[in-house]
Design a protein around this motif. Structure first.
Motif, PDB file in Angstrom:
ATOM      1  N   GLY A  86       0.815  -1.211   0.000  1.00 24.35           N
ATOM      2  CA  GLY A  86       0.000   0.000   0.000  1.00 24.35           C
ATOM      3  C   GLY A  86       0.850   1.262   0.000  1.00 24.35           C
ATOM      4  N   VAL A  87       1.914   1.282   0.787  1.00 26.28           N
ATOM      5  CA  VAL A  87       2.806   2.449   0.823  1.00 26.28           C
ATOM      6  C   VAL A  87       3.527   2.593  -0.517  1.00 26.28           C
ATOM      7  N   THR A  88       3.943   1.484  -1.106  1.00 27.83           N
ATOM      8  CA  THR A  88       4.588   1.539  -2.424  1.00 27.83           C
ATOM      9  C   THR A  88       3.629   2.094  -3.466  1.00 27.83           C
ATOM     10  N   LEU A  89       2.399   1.605  -3.473  1.00 28.54           N
ATOM     11  CA  LEU A  89       1.411   2.115  -4.424  1.00 28.54           C
ATOM     12  C   LEU A  89       1.136   3.599  -4.194  1.00 28.54           C
ATOM     13  N   LEU A  90       1.067   3.998  -2.925  1.00 34.08           N
ATOM     14  CA  LEU A  90       0.890   5.422  -2.615  1.00 34.08           C
ATOM     15  C   LEU A  90       2.040   6.253  -3.181  1.00 34.08           C
ATOM     16  N   TRP A  91       3.244   5.773  -3.023  1.00 37.07           N
ATOM     17  CA  TRP A  91       4.400   6.485  -3.541  1.00 37.07           C
ATOM     18  C   TRP A  91       4.287   6.653  -5.053  1.00 37.07           C
ATOM     19  N   TRP A  92       3.840   5.595  -5.735  1.00 37.89           N
ATOM     20  CA  TRP A  92       3.704   5.668  -7.187  1.00 37.89           C
ATOM     21  C   TRP A  92       2.541   6.565  -7.609  1.00 37.89           C
ATOM     22  N   MET A  93       1.557   6.775  -6.724  1.00 40.98           N
ATOM     23  CA  MET A  93       0.387   7.588  -7.056  1.00 40.98           C
ATOM     24  C   MET A  93       0.629   9.083  -6.882  1.00 40.98           C
ATOM     25  N   ARG A  94       1.724   9.472  -6.278  1.00 41.14           N
ATOM     26  CA  ARG A  94       1.952  10.891  -6.009  1.00 41.14           C
ATOM     27  C   ARG A  94       2.044  11.679  -7.297  1.00 41.14           C
ATOM     28  N   PRO A  95       1.847  12.967  -7.320  1.00 40.93           N
ATOM     29  CA  PRO A  95       1.487  13.844  -6.212  1.00 40.93           C
ATOM     30  C   PRO A  95      -0.010  13.772  -5.911  1.00 40.93           C
ATOM     31  N   PHE A  96      -0.341  14.094  -4.702  1.00 34.39           N
ATOM     32  CA  PHE A  96      -1.732  14.019  -4.256  1.00 34.39           C
ATOM     33  C   PHE A  96      -2.335  15.421  -4.306  1.00 34.39           C
ATOM     34  N   ALA A  97      -3.048  15.701  -5.380  1.00 32.02           N
ATOM     35  CA  ALA A  97      -3.630  17.023  -5.543  1.00 32.02           C
ATOM     36  C   ALA A  97      -5.134  16.902  -5.768  1.00 32.02           C
ATOM     37  N   GLY A  98      -5.875  17.684  -5.039  1.00 33.47           N
ATOM     38  CA  GLY A  98      -7.317  17.772  -5.239  1.00 33.47           C
ATOM     39  C   GLY A  98      -8.057  16.483  -4.937  1.00 33.47           C
ATOM     40  N   VAL A  99      -9.209  16.366  -5.554  1.00 35.65           N
ATOM     41  CA  VAL A  99     -10.081  15.209  -5.338  1.00 35.65           C
ATOM     42  C   VAL A  99      -9.413  13.930  -5.828  1.00 35.65           C
ATOM     43  N   PHE A 100      -8.725  14.007  -6.968  1.00 38.80           N
ATOM     44  CA  PHE A 100      -8.065  12.819  -7.494  1.00 38.80           C
ATOM     45  C   PHE A 100      -7.005  12.307  -6.519  1.00 38.80           C
ATOM     46  N   GLY A 101      -6.261  13.209  -5.928  1.00 38.52           N
ATOM     47  CA  GLY A 101      -5.265  12.813  -4.937  1.00 38.52           C
ATOM     48  C   GLY A 101      -5.902  12.123  -3.739  1.00 38.52           C
ATOM     49  N   LEU A 154      -7.910  -1.180  -8.398  1.00 35.34           N
ATOM     50  CA  LEU A 154      -8.040   0.268  -8.510  1.00 35.34           C
ATOM     51  C   LEU A 154      -6.717   0.956  -8.186  1.00 35.34           C
ATOM     52  N   CYS A 155      -6.053   0.522  -7.134  1.00 36.40           N
ATOM     53  CA  CYS A 155      -4.757   1.103  -6.770  1.00 36.40           C
ATOM     54  C   CYS A 155      -3.740   0.940  -7.897  1.00 36.40           C
ATOM     55  N   ALA A 156      -3.692  -0.232  -8.482  1.00 31.89           N
ATOM     56  CA  ALA A 156      -2.736  -0.486  -9.560  1.00 31.89           C
ATOM     57  C   ALA A 156      -3.006   0.433 -10.755  1.00 31.89           C
ATOM     58  N   ILE A 157      -4.260   0.593 -11.108  1.00 33.44           N
ATOM     59  CA  ILE A 157      -4.620   1.474 -12.231  1.00 33.44           C
ATOM     60  C   ILE A 157      -4.222   2.918 -11.926  1.00 33.44           C
ATOM     61  N   LEU A 158      -4.531   3.381 -10.728  1.00 38.79           N
ATOM     62  CA  LEU A 158      -4.191   4.754 -10.350  1.00 38.79           C
ATOM     63  C   LEU A 158      -2.678   4.955 -10.299  1.00 38.79           C
ATOM     64  N   ALA A 159      -1.954   3.974  -9.787  1.00 39.00           N
ATOM     65  CA  ALA A 159      -0.498   4.086  -9.697  1.00 39.00           C
ATOM     66  C   ALA A 159       0.130   4.136 -11.088  1.00 39.00           C
ATOM     67  N   VAL A 160      -0.343   3.308 -12.002  1.00 34.34           N
ATOM     68  CA  VAL A 160       0.189   3.330 -13.373  1.00 34.34           C
ATOM     69  C   VAL A 160      -0.120   4.680 -14.021  1.00 34.34           C
ATOM     70  N   ARG A 161      -1.345   5.145 -13.853  1.00 27.68           N
ATOM     71  CA  ARG A 161      -1.730   6.443 -14.426  1.00 27.68           C
ATOM     72  C   ARG A 161      -0.821   7.555 -13.931  1.00 27.68           C
ATOM     73  N   GLN A 162      -0.648   7.638 -12.636  1.00 24.83           N
ATOM     74  CA  GLN A 162       0.167   8.711 -12.074  1.00 24.83           C
ATOM     75  C   GLN A 162       1.640   8.569 -12.461  1.00 24.83           C
ATOM     76  N   SER A 163       2.127   7.336 -12.501  1.00 27.24           N
ATOM     77  CA  SER A 163       3.523   7.120 -12.887  1.00 27.24           C
ATOM     78  C   SER A 163       3.760   7.568 -14.326  1.00 27.24           C
TER      79      SER A 163
END
Length: 174
Positions: A86-101, A154-163
């Motif tokens: 979960g922490v790894t996925l969070l790191w890949w999802m950064r930056p956390f801005a607005g509602v999407f974050g 969902l986490c994997a999709i969001l992490a790939v998108r943000q990366s």
């Protein structure tokens, strides 16, 4: 310079810690538990969930050694793994801005909480045993399993998108 060094350490360290934890769980403990259950998958890996009959069947074939492994080393490794993943996925999802974050943060926190909920629900079934496990306990555990995998997807999709969004312009290699 120090920020770049920390970022590089997190970029490599978090996935490496996640991989090591996963390998311990999946390649070392998992096969031992499966061998003690006539090759059946543990509850945690049943992506489509399981029924009362399937749960009781698994609990019946699980040997005493299998119970000890599932309630000891497997439980503790599977408590650490969702946290580091979960922490790894969070790191890949950064930056956390607005509602999407906020969606990113909540999805990772949900995955961790659902996996931990599943772990405790499975422990309750292991403690009850095949003859005393109640239908509500099986439904609870199976629902946690299904929800955990949905949150992880969902986490994997969001992490790939943000990366992919963080890649510098013109960079095509991954």
């Amino acid at each position: 310079m120090a920020r770049r060094t920390l970022q590089r350490a997190l970029n490599w360290g978090l996935p490496l810690l996640t991989l090591v934890t996963y390998l311990y769980l999946a390649a070392y403990i998992g096969p031992q538990v499966m061998a003690q259950a006539e090759g059946q998958l543990p509850f945690d890996l049943r992506v489509l969930g399981y029924s009362l009959g399937e749960a009781r069947g698994y609990l019946r074939v699980l040997t005493p050694e299998g119970y000890l492994l599932a309630q000891g080393p497997m439980f503790w490794a599977d408590t650490l793994f969702p946290l580091v993943l979960g922490v790894t996925l969070l790191w890949w999802m950064r930056p956390f801005a607005g509602v999407f974050g906020m969606v990113c943060v909540l999805s990772a926190m949900s995955y961790i909480a659902l996996d931990w909920g599943e772990n405790f629900a499975v422990q309750a079934m292991l403690t009850a045993g095949p003859d005393w496990v109640r239908p509500v306990e099986v439904v609870r555990a199976s629902t946690f399993t299904l929800a955990k995998f949905a949150a992880l997807l969902l986490c994997a999709i969001l992490a790939v998108r943000q990366s992919l969004r963080r890649r510098p312009e013109g960079q095509t290699n991954i």
